[in-house]
Enzyme design. Structure first.
Site, PDB file in Angstrom:
ATOM      1  N   LEU A   1     -13.518  -1.963  -2.031  1.00 22.06           N
ATOM      2  CA  LEU A   1     -12.214  -2.436  -2.532  1.00 22.06           C
ATOM      3  C   LEU A   1     -11.133  -2.321  -1.457  1.00 22.06           C
ATOM      4  O   LEU A   1     -10.169  -3.057  -1.439  1.00 22.06           O
ATOM      5  CB  LEU A   1     -11.775  -1.608  -3.748  1.00 22.06           C
ATOM      6  N   ASP A  38       6.258  10.168  -3.110  1.00 22.63           N
ATOM      7  CA  ASP A  38       5.882   9.023  -2.276  1.00 22.63           C
ATOM      8  C   ASP A  38       5.856   7.728  -3.096  1.00 22.63           C
ATOM      9  O   ASP A  38       4.909   6.945  -3.021  1.00 22.63           O
ATOM     10  CB  ASP A  38       4.518   9.283  -1.627  1.00 22.63           C
ATOM     11  N   GLY A  59      -8.306   3.524   3.016  1.00 21.71           N
ATOM     12  CA  GLY A  59      -7.014   4.157   3.270  1.00 21.71           C
ATOM     13  C   GLY A  59      -7.083   5.067   4.463  1.00 21.71           C
ATOM     14  O   GLY A  59      -7.994   4.946   5.290  1.00 21.71           O
ATOM     15  N   SER A  60      -6.117   5.991   4.534  1.00 24.90           N
ATOM     16  CA  SER A  60      -6.006   6.845   5.700  1.00 24.90           C
ATOM     17  C   SER A  60      -7.282   7.658   5.984  1.00 24.90           C
ATOM     18  O   SER A  60      -7.733   7.727   7.107  1.00 24.90           O
ATOM     19  CB  SER A  60      -4.794   7.757   5.579  1.00 24.90           C
ATOM     20  N   PHE A  61      -7.861   8.286   4.957  1.00 20.17           N
ATOM     21  CA  PHE A  61      -9.126   8.979   5.216  1.00 20.17           C
ATOM     22  C   PHE A  61     -10.162   8.742   4.134  1.00 20.17           C
ATOM     23  O   PHE A  61     -11.029   9.544   3.886  1.00 20.17           O
ATOM     24  CB  PHE A  61      -8.945  10.488   5.463  1.00 20.17           C
ATOM     25  N   VAL A  79     -12.583   3.027  -0.570  1.00 18.35           N
ATOM     26  CA  VAL A  79     -12.610   2.904  -2.026  1.00 18.35           C
ATOM     27  C   VAL A  79     -13.580   1.787  -2.404  1.00 18.35           C
ATOM     28  O   VAL A  79     -13.518   0.696  -1.838  1.00 18.35           O
ATOM     29  CB  VAL A  79     -11.200   2.616  -2.588  1.00 18.35           C
TER      30      VAL A  79
HETATM   31  P1  ADP Z   1      -4.147   4.874   1.047  1.00 20.71           P
HETATM   32  O1  ADP Z   1      -4.834   6.032   1.694  1.00 20.71           O
HETATM   33  O2  ADP Z   1      -3.741   3.811   2.014  1.00 20.71           O
HETATM   34  O3  ADP Z   1      -3.065   5.278   0.135  1.00 20.71           O
HETATM   35  P2  ADP Z   1      -6.278   4.611  -0.860  1.00 20.71           P
HETATM   36  O4  ADP Z   1      -7.319   5.357  -0.106  1.00 20.71           O
HETATM   37  O5  ADP Z   1      -5.696   5.279  -2.045  1.00 20.71           O
HETATM   38  O6  ADP Z   1      -5.182   4.111   0.133  1.00 20.71           O
HETATM   39  O7  ADP Z   1      -6.849   3.190  -1.296  1.00 20.71           O
HETATM   40  C1  ADP Z   1      -7.183   2.183  -0.396  1.00 20.71           C
HETATM   41  C2  ADP Z   1      -7.216   0.820  -1.092  1.00 20.71           C
HETATM   42  O8  ADP Z   1      -8.224   0.828  -2.098  1.00 20.71           O
HETATM   43  C3  ADP Z   1      -5.916   0.488  -1.817  1.00 20.71           C
HETATM   44  O9  ADP Z   1      -5.069  -0.215  -1.013  1.00 20.71           O
HETATM   45  C4  ADP Z   1      -6.394  -0.370  -2.972  1.00 20.71           C
HETATM   46  O10 ADP Z   1      -6.455  -1.724  -2.565  1.00 20.71           O
HETATM   47  C5  ADP Z   1      -7.779   0.115  -3.240  1.00 20.71           C
HETATM   48  N1  ADP Z   1      -7.790   1.031  -4.389  1.00 20.71           N
HETATM   49  C6  ADP Z   1      -7.511   2.342  -4.380  1.00 20.71           C
HETATM   50  N2  ADP Z   1      -7.628   2.880  -5.608  1.00 20.71           N
HETATM   51  C7  ADP Z   1      -7.983   1.869  -6.426  1.00 20.71           C
HETATM   52  C8  ADP Z   1      -8.242   1.764  -7.837  1.00 20.71           C
HETATM   53  N3  ADP Z   1      -8.174   2.842  -8.625  1.00 20.71           N
HETATM   54  N4  ADP Z   1      -8.560   0.551  -8.352  1.00 20.71           N
HETATM   55  C9  ADP Z   1      -8.626  -0.515  -7.540  1.00 20.71           C
HETATM   56  N5  ADP Z   1      -8.392  -0.500  -6.217  1.00 20.71           N
HETATM   57  C10 ADP Z   1      -8.077   0.674  -5.651  1.00 20.71           C
END
Ligand code: ADP
Length: 509
Positions: free
Chosen positions: A13, A130, A16-18, A21
């Site tokens: 999906l 945030d 992100g930073s670490f 998904v």
């Molecule tokens: P970041 O570290 O950049 O905040 P996340 O690791 O939380 O990002 O998530 C990365 C990407 O995965 C998000 O930009 C989103 O597109 C997708 N994502 C995260 N959580 C969900 C979720 N619960 N349902 C659908 N997509 C998600």
């Protein structure tokens, strides 16, 4: 603890930073979930690990329609996996980027949802820190889901936070100045920036370099576009107040007329209904703003039907759910509960209402003055025939029939009682005792009744009759005329809040 064997991974999906998904399917319920996969070797520093742990700790206990749900977390030697609610509509940020300005009505709906989520967090002593459109996802019903609690922190009374966090454009002046801050008010500032950005499709504070940006934020200098409505303008000004002490609070925002307009039912009444556990039981759609101490039998029984759980000890499973364990039954229960609540919430916000008064068998001695009240023969005859085969309570004093859902009926009843300055307690599952706020009982031996002019006390019983509900109202204490007057006001209030489909009349005896 279950493992990923309960999920089938479908596709990535995002990342992100670490974390990475992925979209997955829960094998038992076939519901979609999002799994955040955090590689341990990517979070070697203590700080990042602490952030993850904090997010898990916070989300584990949360259950709110506008906060991403965490169903379980799985730790392996190499990874930490967070199984979360799947939110398919992407980030709010992408929506603004794609569509530009959000129409005010839609922006308000989004704003109401974020405020409701924040109010929930703050009540539980958690400040998000945030808030920005990148951390808010949109689901298939256009509901927002607040996520990314990595920077959030617990507020402890009297302890100021110091960590500077969040994105600079959304950061409150007290944060960028490195001052100590108390938490909730920094979220208010960020949501102020968010609301502005939704309505304008650009940021209120934006500069190419950080010092210039910070100077603007500290000075609280921003232009308000001419197309912002008066209400939105006023609210944003109060939220983007550089002084955190006099900045509007979440509670005050929720009282602001712009916020209150067109508030969806699932948000409007959640908090009011939270106090009324028994009613909450029949109002599943409204429950999700709190952590429940009870179990939804309907969902629980559905879970028992899955082959995986057949033959297991019912009582033990119940205890597991109540203890919020992370076993596969509890996770299944919560995934199913959420998907059911989603449907119920939608129905609640779409449902139609109408109220129809009931005609009394006994002779009326008091007619409620009501401009629209007309005794109609067709109305009378239909209700007469119904009366004959229904075991109506014989001690009725005042009553009417409402052809609406139980949820809507109770919501409107509580709202009407509240606006009449009434308070209530439950006598049984379907009966409440209502009294005027400040009502004083007459003590034995007292000559003059204390309640003279001070309101009334009465009981309201709710009966189900065919597809409708009947409110039976019976006086308990207080002056007759005040009681009758209160009944008339209550009737008017209830009628005023719902569309009437039939002519009506009320007799009180
Ligand atoms: P970041 O570290 O950049 O905040 P996340 O690791 O939380 O990002 O998530 C990365 C990407 O995965 C998000 O930009 C989103 O597109 C997708 N994502 C995260 N959580 C969900 C979720 N619960 N349902 C659908 N997509 C998600």
């Amino acid at each position: 603890m279950s493992t990923l064997t309960h999920y089938k991974i479908i596709r990535p999906l995002g990342s992100g930073s670490f974390a990475k998904v992925v979209l997955a399917e829960h094998n038992i319920t076939k519901q979609k979930v999002a799994i955040k996969i955090i590689k341990r070797n990517k979070v070697q520093d203590e700080n990042s690990l602490r952030k993850i742990e904090r997010e898990i700790k916070i989300l584990q206990g949360f259950h709110h329609p506008h906060i991403i749900r965490l169903y379980e977390f799985i730790e392996t030697e190499r990874e930490i996996l967070l199984v979360m609610e799947y939110v398919p509509g992407g980030e709010l940020y992408s929506l603004i980027e794609r569509n530009g300005r959000i129409p005010e009505k839609q922006a308000r709906e989004y704003f109401q949802q974020v405020i409701s989520a924040l109010s929930y967090c703050h009540e539980r002593k958690v400040v998000h820190r945030d808030i920005k459109p990148e951390n808010i996802l949109i689901d298939e019903q256009s509901f927002l889901k607040l996520g990314d609690f990595g920077l959030s922190n617990f507020i402890r009374d009297g302890i100021f936070l110091k960590t500077s966090c969040g994105s600079p454009n959304y950061a409150a002046p007290e944060i960028i100045s490195g001052e100590q801050y108390c938490g909730p008010q920094v979220d208010v500032w960020s949501v102020g920036v968010l609301l502005y950005t939704l309505l304008a499709a650009y940021l209120p504070f934006d500069e190419n370099n950080i010092p210039a940006l910070f100077a603007k934020i500290k000075a609280g200098r921003f232009n308000v576009p001419h197309y912002f409505s008066v209400g939105a303008r006023d609210l944003i000004r109060r939220m983007l107040n550089t002084d955190p002490v006099s900045r509007i609070t979440i509670k005050q925002i929720m009282e602001h007329p712009w916020y209150k307009a067109n508030i969806p039912l699932h948000l409007k009444y959640t908090e009011a209904i939270v106090d009324h556990d028994r009613i909450v039981d029949c109002l599943g759609a409204l429950q999700a703003n709190r952590s429940r101490k009870e179990i939804f039998e309907e969902i629980f029984n559905k879970c028992l039907e899955f082959p995986e759980f057949q033959g297991l000890q019912k009582e033990q499973l119940k205890q597991q759910v109540l203890a919020k364990k992370q076993d596969s039954f509890t996770v299944t229960y919560h995934i199913l509960l959420d998907s059911t609540l989603k449907v119920k919430r939608k129905l609640l916000n779409q449902s139609e209402i109408n109220v129809e008064p009931i005609f009394q068998k006994k002779v009326g001695i008091f007619m409620i003055p009501d401009d629209e009240t007309i005794v109609s023969s067709d109305c009378t005859s239909s209700t007469e025939s119904e009366k004959s085969n229904h075991p109506m309570p014989h001690n009725w004093v005042f009553g009417f029939r409402c052809a609406i859902s139980a949820i809507r009926l109770v919501i409107h009843l509580f709202e009407s009682l509240k606006s009449l300055n009434m308070e209530w307690k439950f006598l049984s599952e379907f009966e409440i005792r209502v009294r005027s706020v400040g009502f004083e009982e007459q003590k034995v031996g007292e000559d003059l009744p204390k309640y003279v002019g001070k309101g009334v006390k009465f009981d309201i019983k709710i009966y189900k009759f065919n597809e409708s509900f009947i409110l039976d109202i019976k006086k308990v204490d207080g002056m007759e005329m005040v009681y009758l007057d209160t009944c008339a006001s209550l009737y008017k209030k209830l009628n005023g809040s719902v569309p009437i489909v039939r002519k009506r009349s009320i007799d009180i005896y």
